[in-house]
Design an enzyme around this catalytic site. Structure first.
Site, PDB file in Angstrom:
ATOM      1  N   GLY A 275       1.216   8.705   5.437  1.00  0.00           N
ATOM      2  CA  GLY A 275       0.122   7.983   6.100  1.00  0.00           C
ATOM      3  C   GLY A 275       0.609   6.777   6.877  1.00  0.00           C
ATOM      4  N   ARG A 276       1.457   5.951   6.245  1.00  0.00           N
ATOM      5  CA  ARG A 276       1.894   4.714   6.911  1.00  0.00           C
ATOM      6  C   ARG A 276       2.955   4.965   7.981  1.00  0.00           C
ATOM      7  NH1 ARG A 276       3.186   5.274   1.789  1.00  0.00           N
ATOM      8  NH2 ARG A 276       5.299   5.103   0.993  1.00  0.00           N
ATOM      9  N   HIS A 392      -0.266 -24.352  12.651  1.00  0.00           N
ATOM     10  CA  HIS A 392      -1.246 -25.379  12.284  1.00  0.00           C
ATOM     11  C   HIS A 392      -1.812 -25.151  10.893  1.00  0.00           C
ATOM     12  CE1 HIS A 392      -1.335 -27.215  16.314  1.00  0.00           C
ATOM     13  NE2 HIS A 392      -0.890 -26.020  16.637  1.00  0.00           N
ATOM     14  N   LYS A 512      -7.070   5.541  -6.086  1.00  0.00           N
ATOM     15  CA  LYS A 512      -8.009   6.548  -5.598  1.00  0.00           C
ATOM     16  C   LYS A 512      -8.806   7.171  -6.752  1.00  0.00           C
ATOM     17  CE  LYS A 512      -5.754   7.757  -1.258  1.00  0.00           C
ATOM     18  NZ  LYS A 512      -5.333   8.784  -0.341  1.00  0.00           N
TER      19      LYS A 512
HETATM   20  C1  G6Q Z   1      -0.203   5.780   3.275  1.00  0.00           C
HETATM   21  C2  G6Q Z   1      -0.995   5.912   2.066  1.00  0.00           C
HETATM   22  C3  G6Q Z   1      -2.466   5.584   2.201  1.00  0.00           C
HETATM   23  C4  G6Q Z   1      -3.274   6.650   2.946  1.00  0.00           C
HETATM   24  C5  G6Q Z   1      -4.755   6.355   2.753  1.00  0.00           C
HETATM   25  C6  G6Q Z   1      -5.658   7.323   3.487  1.00  0.00           C
HETATM   26  O1  G6Q Z   1       0.986   5.964   3.352  1.00  0.00           O
HETATM   27  O2  G6Q Z   1      -0.792   7.136   1.470  1.00  0.00           O
HETATM   28  O3  G6Q Z   1      -2.672   4.350   2.827  1.00  0.00           O
HETATM   29  O4  G6Q Z   1      -2.941   6.693   4.282  1.00  0.00           O
HETATM   30  O5  G6Q Z   1      -5.057   6.352   1.390  1.00  0.00           O
HETATM   31  O6  G6Q Z   1      -5.438   8.628   3.074  1.00  0.00           O
HETATM   32  P1  G6Q Z   1      -6.050   9.824   3.867  1.00  0.00           P
HETATM   33  O7  G6Q Z   1      -5.484   9.825   5.236  1.00  0.00           O
HETATM   34  O8  G6Q Z   1      -5.709  11.065   3.090  1.00  0.00           O
HETATM   35  O9  G6Q Z   1      -7.537   9.607   3.916  1.00  0.00           O
END
Ligand code: G6Q
Length: 550
Positions: A275-276, A392, A512
């Site tokens: 995801g990241r 600041h 989750k």
């Molecule tokens: C990222 C993580 C997490 C993920 C979110 C959304 O590396 O795993 O931030 O992206 O929990 O997950 P979904 O895209 O499956 O909704």
């Protein structure tokens, strides 16, 4: 193919680690003032450049021997081979048994990168072509809302990796974006987020991108259902409107279809994209809609240029390797446990938030890949705000507080929104801060300014606060790609040194599931049987009895 955990001595018993400890003791009495005085060319020598980014690390508390010792450590843990394994698509995400192959998302069309024997590059380019065609249709007004109006607003619904990259990229590249299209990002399950994001939008001119790798994430599905209801209310409940107003970005076609989105309007990606690490996959659809396919291709070229550099440049000149190793030095040998990311560029205002996830979700781990508890510090805390605003407020602590904080300054030679001499003022502040942090002001210097003796201790700045400065020509899609890839790979370098899996996120997975039981207890008509600790039980009871009926 699975990469086996490192076999050999624990990290802290390696001779290279012990050598670094000795270097830290040796350098403890040699502040940056002295290191600069001893080497008039330090400012030019301790710098490297690649993919349009110039990295000045002369103000880090290192000398040539430390840098050599850090590279020795990188060699000893097999960094070169681990980089190659990542690019080969091996299962370097060991705990989830999958590759971490974000580099394939920006590979040129004629490349071949195999995952378990199957080339993925053609699929990547297939999705990019579909995204481009769709983006053109929306941008040209060919893609219509259910009653034939063109789309004027795009709302990305997603959270974590399905939100932070898209928001950051949209803000960063706003200069290149279509100003007649509104872009909004909804992530929080707090209804305020959705309500405020859509308050001034017309549902008949709004397109929702439901962005979720798994398509099972509670927050995203709650917001997607709210969006569906909001849209259908404008069409008297006609569910066929979903087809014109909703597209999905996901790996889960079954759940997308169950939600009611035609899978013809789904843009896919793969389980080897974390995801990241996904802002340059279909997760970047909102980015492409904002800046157009050509600019999106430039963004990918920037990523690719940094990838190539990372894969092939010698470690002495390799920006991600240098940044990663300097981070290890600061964390493990200087005891600094936080990094302030300070972009002197307003368009990068969400970059620190984006980096927080990239760095801390990746390297916030305390067991090795082999499952052993680490006996050294791993990922530091990342945080930050755009300059000059931070000056600041919290810079005070960086200059004179008792904690050591490493800083990453980021600036550009050209302004995208020039206004009189303000860009020079902005960059003057950036340079002045790095200088002040490194060299401080001694008591004698303060006295020489005529400061009353009682105030002298208050106006002394110890200095010796390390920082790096990244300077580029201007913020373009390509520069942003290179910058993000620089941090992605620096994070990987650190993960390799620390022998941790930078690509899993069990802490996030826990979050989750944790709330599910509690949510059922809050919703229950009957008084639920609570088996939490006494504090949580009391909070649940108080909330249930104090909330107003809806
Ligand atoms: C990222 C993580 C997490 C993920 C979110 C959304 O590396 O795993 O931030 O992206 O929990 O997950 P979904 O895209 O499956 O909704």
């Amino acid at each position: 193919m699975t990469v086996s955990p490192t076999i050999g001595p624990g990290l802290t018993s390696r001779p290279q680690w012990r050598a670094l400890r000795m270097h830290a003791e040796r350098l403890a009495g040699r502040p940056l003032r002295e290191l600069f005085a001893a080497d008039p060319l330090r400012g030019e020598r301790f710098a490297a450049e690649a993919a349009g980014l110039y990295l000045d690390y002369a103000k880090q508390r290192v000398d040539a021997d430390v840098l050599r010792a850090l590279r020795d450590l990188a060699d000893a843990v097999g960094l070169r081979e681990r980089i190659a394994a990542m690019f080969r698509g091996e299962h370097i995400n060991a705990t989830e048994s999958r590759p971490a192959l974000h580099v394939a998302l920006r590979a040129p069309q004629d490349d071949v990168i195999e995952v378990d024997g199957v080339d993925v590059v053609a699929d990547v380019h297939g999705v990019l072509a579909r995204m481009s065609a769709f983006a053109e249709r929306v941008r040209d007004g060919d893609w219509k809302g259910h009653d034939g109006r063109p789309i004027r607003a795009v709302v990305n619904i997603g959270i974590g990796g399905s939100d932070l990259g898209p928001v950051m990229a949209y803000e960063a590249l706003r200069h290149y974006s279509r100003r007649d299209l509104a872009f909004r990002f909804v992530s929080n399950v707090d209804g305020t987020d959705f309500v405020e994001a859509t308050r001034d939008l017309d549902p008949r001119e709004t397109l929702f991108i439901v962005c979720s790798k798994t398509f099972t994430t509670l927050e995203t599905l709650a917001n997607a259902h709210a969006a569906r209801a909001w849209t259908l209310a404008a069409y008297g409940g006609d569910a066929s409107a979903v087809a014109n107003h909703f597209v999905a970005v996901s790996t889960n076609a079954k759940e997308v279809a169950r939600f009611g989105i035609d899978t013809a309007n789904m843009f896919g990606f793969w389980d080897w994209v974390g995801g990241r690490y996904s802002m340059d996959s279909a997760v970047g659809l909102s980015t492409m809609l904002a800046i157009g396919p050509a600019n999106f291709r430039d963004l990918l070229s920037g990523f690719r240029a940094m990838d190539e550099h990372f894969r092939s440049a010698p470690f002495e000149q390799n920006l991600p390797v240098l940044m990663g190793l300097l981070g290890v030095w600061n964390t493990n040998f200087l005891g600094l446990d936080s990094v302030a990311v300070l972009p002197y560029e307003q368009y990068l205002k969400r970059f620190p938030a984006y980096l927080q996830q990239l760095t801390m979700e990746s390297n916030g781990k305390s067991v090795t890949r082999g499952g052993m508890r680490v006996d050294y510090a791993t990922g530091p805390v990342y945080w930050g705000e755009p300059g000059t605003n931070g000056q600041h407020s919290f810079y005070q602590l960086i200059h004179q507080g008792t904690r050591g904080i490493a800083c990453d300054f980021i600036g550009f030679c050209d302004a995208l929104a020039p206004l009189g001499d303000q860009h020079d003022l902005l960059i003057a502040n950036l340079f002045a801060q790095g200088e002040a942090l490194a060299f401080g002001r001694t008591a004698d210097e303060v006295r020489a300014e005529g400061t009353p003796e009682a105030l002298v201790p208050h106006r002394v700045f110890e200095g010796n606060r390390p920082s790096s400065t990244i300077l580029a020509q201007r913020l373009t899609p390509g520069t942003l790609g290179a910058l993000v890839a620089l941090y992605e790979h620096a994070v990987f370098v650190q993960g390799v040194i620390w022998d941790i899996d930078s690509f899993d996120q069990w802490g996030v997975e826990l979050g989750k599931i944790l709330a599910k039981t509690t949510a059922a207890q809050l919703a229950s008509e009957d008084e639920p049987v609570l088996a939490h600790d006494s504090s949580t039980n009391a909070l649940i009871r108080r909330y249930r009895s104090h909330r107003s009926p809806s």
